[in-house]
Design a protein around this motif. Structure first.
Motif, mmCIF file in Angstrom:
data_model
loop_
_atom_site.group_PDB
_atom_site.id
_atom_site.type_symbol
_atom_site.label_atom_id
_atom_site.label_comp_id
_atom_site.label_asym_id
_atom_site.label_seq_id
_atom_site.Cartn_x
_atom_site.Cartn_y
_atom_site.Cartn_z
ATOM 1 N N TYR A 198 -2.050 -4.718 0.045
ATOM 2 C CA TYR A 198 -3.437 -4.727 -0.410
ATOM 3 C C TYR A 198 -4.024 -6.125 -0.177
ATOM 4 C CZ TYR A 198 -3.275 -0.123 -2.645
ATOM 5 O OH TYR A 198 -3.199 1.231 -2.879
ATOM 6 N N GLY A 199 -5.326 -6.236 -0.292
ATOM 7 C CA GLY A 199 -5.990 -7.475 0.097
ATOM 8 C C GLY A 199 -6.073 -8.543 -0.963
ATOM 9 N N VAL A 200 -5.827 -8.168 -2.234
ATOM 10 C CA VAL A 200 -5.987 -9.123 -3.331
ATOM 11 C C VAL A 200 -4.741 -9.116 -4.205
ATOM 12 C CG1 VAL A 200 -7.313 -9.690 -5.421
ATOM 13 C CG2 VAL A 200 -8.506 -8.938 -3.349
ATOM 14 N N GLN A 205 -4.885 -1.590 -8.562
ATOM 15 C CA GLN A 205 -5.424 -2.512 -7.576
ATOM 16 C C GLN A 205 -6.934 -2.623 -7.708
ATOM 17 O OE1 GLN A 205 -3.562 -4.390 -5.627
ATOM 18 N NE2 GLN A 205 -5.314 -5.429 -4.714
ATOM 19 N N ARG A 246 -3.960 -13.379 6.226
ATOM 20 C CA ARG A 246 -3.052 -12.844 7.245
ATOM 21 C C ARG A 246 -1.610 -13.050 6.797
ATOM 22 N NH1 ARG A 246 -1.046 -16.828 11.070
ATOM 23 N NH2 ARG A 246 -1.681 -18.935 10.426
ATOM 24 N N GLU A 247 -0.731 -12.205 7.327
ATOM 25 C CA GLU A 247 0.693 -12.395 7.070
ATOM 26 C C GLU A 247 1.269 -13.316 8.136
ATOM 27 O OE1 GLU A 247 4.751 -9.991 5.881
ATOM 28 O OE2 GLU A 247 2.867 -8.898 6.144
ATOM 29 N N GLU A 269 -9.118 -6.030 -8.329
ATOM 30 C CA GLU A 269 -10.151 -6.452 -7.387
ATOM 31 C C GLU A 269 -11.554 -6.465 -7.981
ATOM 32 O OE1 GLU A 269 -9.925 -4.352 -3.689
ATOM 33 O OE2 GLU A 269 -7.793 -4.787 -3.390
ATOM 34 N N ARG A 290 -7.190 -13.838 -2.090
ATOM 35 C CA ARG A 290 -7.518 -12.832 -1.079
ATOM 36 C C ARG A 290 -6.666 -13.127 0.157
ATOM 37 N NH1 ARG A 290 -12.235 -13.401 -1.639
ATOM 38 N NH2 ARG A 290 -12.724 -11.566 -2.907
ATOM 39 N N MET A 291 -5.858 -12.159 0.577
ATOM 40 C CA MET A 291 -4.983 -12.378 1.720
ATOM 41 C C MET A 291 -5.789 -12.470 3.010
ATOM 42 S SD MET A 291 -1.695 -10.169 3.062
ATOM 43 C CE MET A 291 -2.664 -8.952 3.950
ATOM 44 N N ALA A 347 -3.528 -17.264 2.401
ATOM 45 C CA ALA A 347 -4.475 -16.639 1.489
ATOM 46 C C ALA A 347 -5.550 -17.630 1.068
ATOM 47 C CB ALA A 347 -3.744 -16.103 0.260
ATOM 48 N N GLN A 403 0.811 -1.215 0.000
ATOM 49 C CA GLN A 403 0.000 0.000 0.000
ATOM 50 C C GLN A 403 0.846 1.268 0.000
ATOM 51 O OE1 GLN A 403 -3.226 0.046 2.852
ATOM 52 N NE2 GLN A 403 -3.465 -2.170 2.751
#
Length: 203
Positions: free
Chosen positions: A59-61, A168, A92-93, A172, A89-90, A105, A50
């Motif tokens: 980002y989430g995707v 992004q 968590r890290e 998405e 789609r993430m 993911a 980001q």
């Protein structure tokens, strides 16, 4: 289906299923990432950060790519081509000891062989020709017209030089029709300045 993925967070770079992304790998941690992928499943997950900086939020995707062509250089660098397999789609890290980051993911089950209506296709081609002319791009439009809808829309979304947030949003978009409409809006938006002169403001 959830999956553990090794990631290459690269701003401005997105990948779509069915398309290819050439990459030159030179940083030590990403050379380690490629070496690890080649030794296992050849998968690398592309996702945008980001903002800049170490361990920036993501980002989430993103999109998982499989290493196709690979050239290992004598100094440890690589030239590779990633072949897009699936968006994800993430969730968590993960805490890891590797130099490269990893995530958990959920793979996105995108529909296959999506098509646009003739009106959507015509509107996109009209705006793309206008945008390309303003940018001074030389485009073989006869070849473009022979592309299927998915290759055209996703291919342009992948290479068009919008900023990271805009790219992004394209990645998405839930389906091809919405991605097409969003790209038309973005081409129109980036082609306008407050004083009314038409000019593209890109990254």
């Amino acid at each position: 289906m959830t999956k553990r993925l090794s990631i290459f967070p690269l701003p401005g770079a997105i990948l779509f299923p069915g398309l290819q992304l050439p990459l030159h790998i030179f940083e030590p941690r990403y050379r380690e990432l490629v070496g690890s992928a080649l030794a296992k499943d050849r998968l690398i997950a592309m996702i945008q950060p980001q903002r800049g900086g170490e361990n920036a939020p993501l980002y989430g995707v993103g999109c998982v790519g499989r290493i196709g062509d690979v050239e290992a250089l004598e100094d440890g660098r690589y030239n590779i081509v990633l072949e897009g397999e699936a968006r994800f789609r993430m969730l968590r890290e993960l805490d890891v000891t590797t130099a490269f980051r990893q995530i958990e993911a959920e793979l996105i089950d995108d529909p296959e062989d999506e098509v646009l209506s003739s009106v959507e296709r015509a509107a996109f081609e009209f705006e793309a020709k206008r945008f390309a002319a303003m940018q001074g791009y030389s485009v073989d439009w006869d070849s473009v017209e022979r592309l299927d809808d998915e290759t055209l829309i996703n291919g342009v979304a992948q290479i068009i030089p919008f900023d990271s947030a805009a790219k992004q949003a394209l990645l998405e978009a839930p389906d091809l029709s919405e991605r097409c409409e969003l790209m038309i809006q973005l081409m129109q938006f980036f082609a306008l300045r407050d004083d009314g002169d038409e000019i593209v403001t890109l990254q």
